[in-house]
Write a protein that holds these residues in place. Structure first.
Motif, PDB file in Angstrom:
ATOM      1  N   MET A   1      45.982   4.799  40.599  1.00 55.18           N
ATOM      2  CA  MET A   1      46.584   3.560  41.100  1.00 55.18           C
ATOM      3  C   MET A   1      45.831   2.464  41.050  1.00 55.18           C
ATOM      4  O   MET A   1      46.255   1.301  41.495  1.00 55.18           O
ATOM      5  N   MET A   2      44.827   2.215  40.261  1.00 54.34           N
ATOM      6  CA  MET A   2      44.007   1.066  40.134  1.00 54.34           C
ATOM      7  C   MET A   2      44.646   0.257  38.953  1.00 54.34           C
ATOM      8  O   MET A   2      44.887   0.733  38.046  1.00 54.34           O
ATOM      9  N   VAL A  19      41.775  -4.550  46.501  1.00 52.92           N
ATOM     10  CA  VAL A  19      42.623  -3.499  47.252  1.00 52.92           C
ATOM     11  C   VAL A  19      43.645  -4.464  48.006  1.00 52.92           C
ATOM     12  O   VAL A  19      44.910  -4.071  47.752  1.00 52.92           O
ATOM     13  N   ASN A  22      46.146  -5.740  44.914  1.00 57.33           N
ATOM     14  CA  ASN A  22      46.654  -4.625  44.077  1.00 57.33           C
ATOM     15  C   ASN A  22      47.266  -3.335  44.786  1.00 57.33           C
ATOM     16  O   ASN A  22      47.909  -2.458  44.119  1.00 57.33           O
ATOM     17  N   VAL A  23      46.906  -3.221  46.101  1.00 53.03           N
ATOM     18  CA  VAL A  23      47.543  -2.082  46.837  1.00 53.03           C
ATOM     19  C   VAL A  23      48.061  -2.315  48.044  1.00 53.03           C
ATOM     20  O   VAL A  23      49.321  -1.852  48.168  1.00 53.03           O
ATOM     21  N   LEU A  67      45.436   6.420  49.061  1.00 58.19           N
ATOM     22  CA  LEU A  67      46.246   5.387  48.129  1.00 58.19           C
ATOM     23  C   LEU A  67      46.031   5.769  46.820  1.00 58.19           C
ATOM     24  O   LEU A  67      46.554   5.108  45.786  1.00 58.19           O
ATOM     25  N   ALA A  69      43.416   5.267  44.909  1.00 55.78           N
ATOM     26  CA  ALA A  69      42.342   4.363  44.485  1.00 55.78           C
ATOM     27  C   ALA A  69      41.057   4.900  43.942  1.00 55.78           C
ATOM     28  O   ALA A  69      40.731   6.022  44.570  1.00 55.78           O
TER      29      ALA A  69
END
Length: 122
Positions: A1-2, A19, A22-23, A67, A69
């Motif tokens: 998910m990066m 983070v 982008n998250v 998440l 990541a």
């Protein structure tokens, strides 16, 4: 998910900024909800997201598990950021030179690296 990082001329991003942008923000998560999902205190997550605290390996694992990541990429981001910050302070740090006197001239003392110490030295 990066997400792919854009090229920044100011140097490496703090992983907390990455983070957040982008998250956390795209998912519409509040800091409170994200902290609860990660199993950390809200203040700890907030300090990280606001670039007031470094990413710990524990937090990187939690971000990876919750998440998606990439754990190792986040840790590399923190390392790159730390190196950049240290370079900014390089000239401010004053230390005395450690020297070993030799016959006729001074030589710089080569200190062994931590893994070069024998067990008897500990």
């Amino acid at each position: 998910m990066m997400a792919k990082l854009e090229n920044h001329s100011v140097g490496p991003l703090h992983p907390g900024h990455f983070v957040r942008k982008n998250v956390i923000d795209p998912l519409g998560l509040s800091v409170k909800d994200a902290a609860e999902a990660l199993g950390v205190h809200r203040v700890a997550l907030s300090r990280f997201l606001n670039e007031q605290a470094a990413l710990s390996p524990d937090m990187a694992i939690r971000l990876h598990k919750a998440l998606g990541a990439n754990f190792e990429e986040l840790m590399r981001m923190q390392n790159d950021y730390d190196i950049q910050q240290a370079k900014k302070r390089f000239g401010e740090i004053r230390v005395a030179s450690i020297r070993k006197t030799g016959i006729g001239s001074e030589q710089q003392l080569a200190l062994p690296l931590p893994w070069q110490f024998s067990r008897s030295c500990e």
